[in-house]
Write a protein that holds these residues in place. Structure first.
Motif, PDB file in Angstrom:
ATOM      1  N   THR A   1      66.579 106.246  68.181  1.00 49.10           N
ATOM      2  CA  THR A   1      66.570 105.764  69.532  1.00 49.10           C
ATOM      3  C   THR A   1      66.286 107.275  70.473  1.00 49.10           C
TER       4      THR A   1
ATOM      5  N   ASP B   1      69.920  97.455  76.794  1.00 49.93           N
ATOM      6  CA  ASP B   1      69.386  98.709  77.075  1.00 49.93           C
ATOM      7  C   ASP B   1      68.100  98.895  75.641  1.00 49.93           C
TER       8      ASP B   1
ATOM      9  N   SER C   1      63.710 114.364  77.006  1.00 50.76           N
ATOM     10  CA  SER C   1      63.883 113.240  76.244  1.00 50.76           C
ATOM     11  C   SER C   1      64.522 113.777  74.859  1.00 50.76           C
TER      12      SER C   1
ATOM     13  N   VAL D   1      66.491 109.026  74.782  1.00 54.12           N
ATOM     14  CA  VAL D   1      67.325 108.794  75.838  1.00 54.12           C
ATOM     15  C   VAL D   1      66.493 110.084  76.656  1.00 54.12           C
ATOM     16  N   SER D   2      66.379 109.591  78.209  1.00 50.03           N
ATOM     17  CA  SER D   2      65.547 110.703  78.736  1.00 50.03           C
ATOM     18  C   SER D   2      66.514 110.935  80.058  1.00 50.03           C
ATOM     19  N   GLU D   3      66.629 112.292  80.611  1.00 52.54           N
ATOM     20  CA  GLU D   3      67.265 112.866  81.618  1.00 52.54           C
ATOM     21  C   GLU D   3      65.947 113.158  82.445  1.00 52.54           C
TER      22      GLU D   3
ATOM     23  N   VAL E   1      69.555 109.196  83.944  1.00 52.62           N
ATOM     24  CA  VAL E   1      69.661 108.928  82.527  1.00 52.62           C
ATOM     25  C   VAL E   1      69.113 107.670  82.382  1.00 52.62           C
TER      26      VAL E   1
ATOM     27  N   ARG F   1      68.181 105.263  79.176  1.00 54.01           N
ATOM     28  CA  ARG F   1      68.266 104.779  77.467  1.00 54.01           C
ATOM     29  C   ARG F   1      66.986 104.074  77.385  1.00 54.01           C
ATOM     30  N   HIS F   2      65.982 104.466  76.395  1.00 51.27           N
ATOM     31  CA  HIS F   2      64.844 103.728  76.090  1.00 51.27           C
ATOM     32  C   HIS F   2      65.051 102.508  75.179  1.00 51.27           C
TER      33      HIS F   2
ATOM     34  N   THR G   1      59.617 106.500  75.019  1.00 52.25           N
ATOM     35  CA  THR G   1      59.826 107.026  76.597  1.00 52.25           C
ATOM     36  C   THR G   1      58.615 106.352  77.499  1.00 52.25           C
TER      37      THR G   1
END
Lengths: 349, 349, 349
Positions: C105, B188, C128, C107-109, C18, C20-21, C75
């Motif tokens: 790092t 990821d 994000s 993460v976006s929801e 969700v 994870r970028h 993102t």
């Protein structure tokens, strides 16, 4: 209280006035990389920790002119935001080495004032000093600038014109350089076998190469130095001005000329003093800078066996190669000349 | 003694000659940031200390191609200042990792010479090796360049043409990569779930994206590498030359193509070897680079379970998207092709 | 398995999803230098370790907007590669300081979805969050983008429109700032004596200076952030598109406006929250950015005596000085306006 800095005008200055400048700046290896990428410098001492350590530095020092530009940049918002012209430099001394991690601040003292006869502007002389985070002086120099008056009805101050040295004396040089083990100076790595004794007074060296300047490059450089002079950045207003375009920071030209001078002066690793400098004509993006140097003097340093000093005149031109050393006809500069810089460089003996 | 480097001409080279190049260069996080900003690379191993440490590196290593360019740049003043053309690369091996703080030096040995039938120039083959501050070899590669003769009356040397491998053998790869814990390789974070086994020989991947190059960018990059080849920097002389403009350093194209290749090869984190490379046509500022890759071979590495090697041909074009994989018609390259690069990349198994 | 990222289309998103970028990124002093050189920022806290340490930071923190851009950039490949437009930001909070060496790092929801009535596209709302290497949240924000549908035959999802705050509450601010010794805040070094109490709600400040943007600059910046949106980089395709040229990343405009705002807000050292932001019109290379700010609110922070919060609207224009504060006529923006940004900045009391 106005929150916006309008800069100082000629009448705002008084002889003896001391100005502590904003913004302190920590110099990092990031700045060193940018400086390298903007100019292509190749002096081994500043390029490689291992080379610097072999001869006695704790690590590679920051390029002298990067130090100069950062200190200079700090003075702009207080000294030259309303300047008509940056007229000259003198008495510049590099006093202590600067390493990545050091933080620079700057203070200027007004040491001279002379209103112009037209009553519209005047010349301000300042001695600017750069300090590191321990309060050690790393650099000082005098510059004089022509600054506009805001209120032309105010009377002229008594003129005070400082006495400035034509050149720094050899015994004032070398403070920024530890005693070096020049036996460990590897000329294969430094790029030239020519040392102090190989240069003759009167010798002229064409640096051969040319470097074209782009708008993005000089703006990136000048912002790196936190120099805020409007003429370098604002095409909207400059497009309506005298030249129709952005002016390149004169210090950018100095650094280009210094980088070009590696080809011929590869071992002249340290700018120890700036005796005098003049931006003879402006440079604009798209033009190509060439440079040549003349050896004006060569002096040993009292008490030092490791390095000697070459007094150099480096002349930079625009769109004009320098194989035939274009300089002056009588008092007039060749129309291609943009920079006339007189400085001391140290070189291993 | 001339103090200015005029570069070597064809007659100055002899087979067996060893040249230690100036200027040693400490690679810092500043160089890494600039490299990132110039190309937009996104390979996780080089981008993040945490990712690199999780899989077994002490910290994020320096991008392989930044190492290549810095070593290459050092060779220019001695090898190719009078080059007519950079003809090709072969046998390039990345032998040890480079980390920020390491200092690189370079040595070249002349391994072949062949004068052209016109007597005006000849081909010089050199093996160049990059070392770190501990004397460890980090990279070596062969390149051959066509170099002008200064004195065309001199006789031709006996021709010596080195035997060069078409490709490095898999057992020579991986020296720059510690044994990795690829269970800790988070796909990821790396941007793709495709690992070694997911690529098929013969598969072609269009990297989709395009990158337009500006003059300021390629000059900043090429100066960062201390590469002094005149054709990249001097619009005044190049404007009067064959193309009327500055040529972009071929290595800049390699780095753009490699950065574009992330989209399709996100886990192919390490350039382990350059089997061969050819700059098919010049690139100029204002043009847009696209790229595609073909998987030429896929090999396990003897004694290693962590990574495998993909032999890739990456082809870059100018102003031509690569969805239909433009390459050759018979022996002739598609007119859009500017780079034909054959290399091994490592990827987790 | 396609190895090339085609990005997500509207129908690929689901509320609650969700993501994870990729690519983690270690922020270094190299990035800080580049940020400084690209924008010319002069806020003392971020510029100098010594200034930051004097008031209570362990060292100079990374500029808040550099953190924002790096998180935002991650993102892009997952959220906005197929975006028609970036519509707005809200609820952005800077939660913990970031220092050189930290790895970010993101993460976006997905928190909202609304298909457009034309069935061709829809609005995606994401929150994000940026994390450092210890898993600490350093930043979160909501943005909404209009994203194309790939398969327009698919039914519209149930619309979910998140409730977003008009502005962050003062008690949510300051998490990224240690308790400061503001007696040690030297206003000579910071560039202004104006503190929290010196600003009045309703006050407008023209930031005077202008900054022209070059193609090389915005591309170097946007690649530094590993932002891969095609419209910023590919002149070949953009030249055939709606504008005929590359679009400048909106975040580049935010950073220019913030840097310009130093002239008038020199002590407003920290962006604590982004209440809302709108890129009113695109910016292209060659145009000059000016900016003004209006003080929308001024609030003490519960439990803190050291700093207060100014809610600011900073408006940026293109090729239009802002001495007369161009903004809106009724609901319509002045045609020169490109950015309307509502944020909280902290400033010493």
């Amino acid at each position: 209280m106005s929150k916006t800095n309008r800069g100082n005008f000629f009448e705002d200055f008084a002889v003896g006035q001391v100005i502590r400048h904003a913004t302190p700046r920590t110099i990092t290896v990031g700045d060193v990389s940018l400086y390298s990428a903007l100019y292509g410098t190749r002096f081994a001492v500043q390029s490689a920790d291992s080379f610097a350590q072999d001869i006695g530095y704790p690590r590679a020092p920051v390029d002298d002119l990067l130090v100069f530009h950062v200190v200079f940049g700090k003075t702009v918002p207080d000294i030259s935001l309303n300047a008509v012209a940056n007229l000259g430099y003198a008495g510049g001394r590099f006093l202590a080495p600067v390493y990545p991690g050091d933080t620079l601040t700057a203070v200027s003292e007004v040491i001279g004032l002379r209103e112009n006869s037209n009553g519209q502007s005047g010349v301000v002389y300042v001695r600017s000093t750069g300090f590191n985070q321990d309060g050690v002086e790393v650099l000082d120099y005098v510059r004089w600038v022509m600054v506009r008056k805001a209120d032309t009805s105010l009377p002229a101050p008594d003129p005070v014109i400082p006495t400035l040295p034509a050149a720094l004396a050899p015994d004032t040089l070398g403070g920024a350089v530890p005693i070096l083990d020049t036996d460990a100076w590897r000329t294969d790595l430094s790029g030239s076998s020519a040392r102090f004794a190989d240069y003759q007074v009167g010798e002229r060296i064409d640096h051969v190469d040319g470097m074209t300047v782009e708008e993005a490059e000089h703006m990136i450089a000048t912002r790196l130095y936190q120099n805020t002079a409007k003429v370098h950045f604002n095409q909207f207003t400059e497009g309506q001005g005298r030249f129709g375009r952005r002016l390149i920071y004169g210090g950018h030209v100095i650094s280009i000329a210094r980088a070009l001078s590696f080809n011929g002066l590869a071992n002249a690793f340290h700018v120890a003093a700036i005796n005098g400098g003049r931006h003879v004509a402006p440079l604009f993006a798209g033009l190509t800078v060439h440079a040549f140097s003349e050896v004006l003097d060569a002096q040993e340093l009292p008490g030092r066996e490791d390095v000697g000093a070459l007094r150099l005149r480096t002349v930079a031109t625009k769109d004009r190669p320098t194989a035939d050393f274009p300089y002056k006809s009588g008092d007039d500069y060749d129309p291609s000349v943009i920079l006339d810089l007189d400085y001391w460089a140290l070189i291993p003996r």
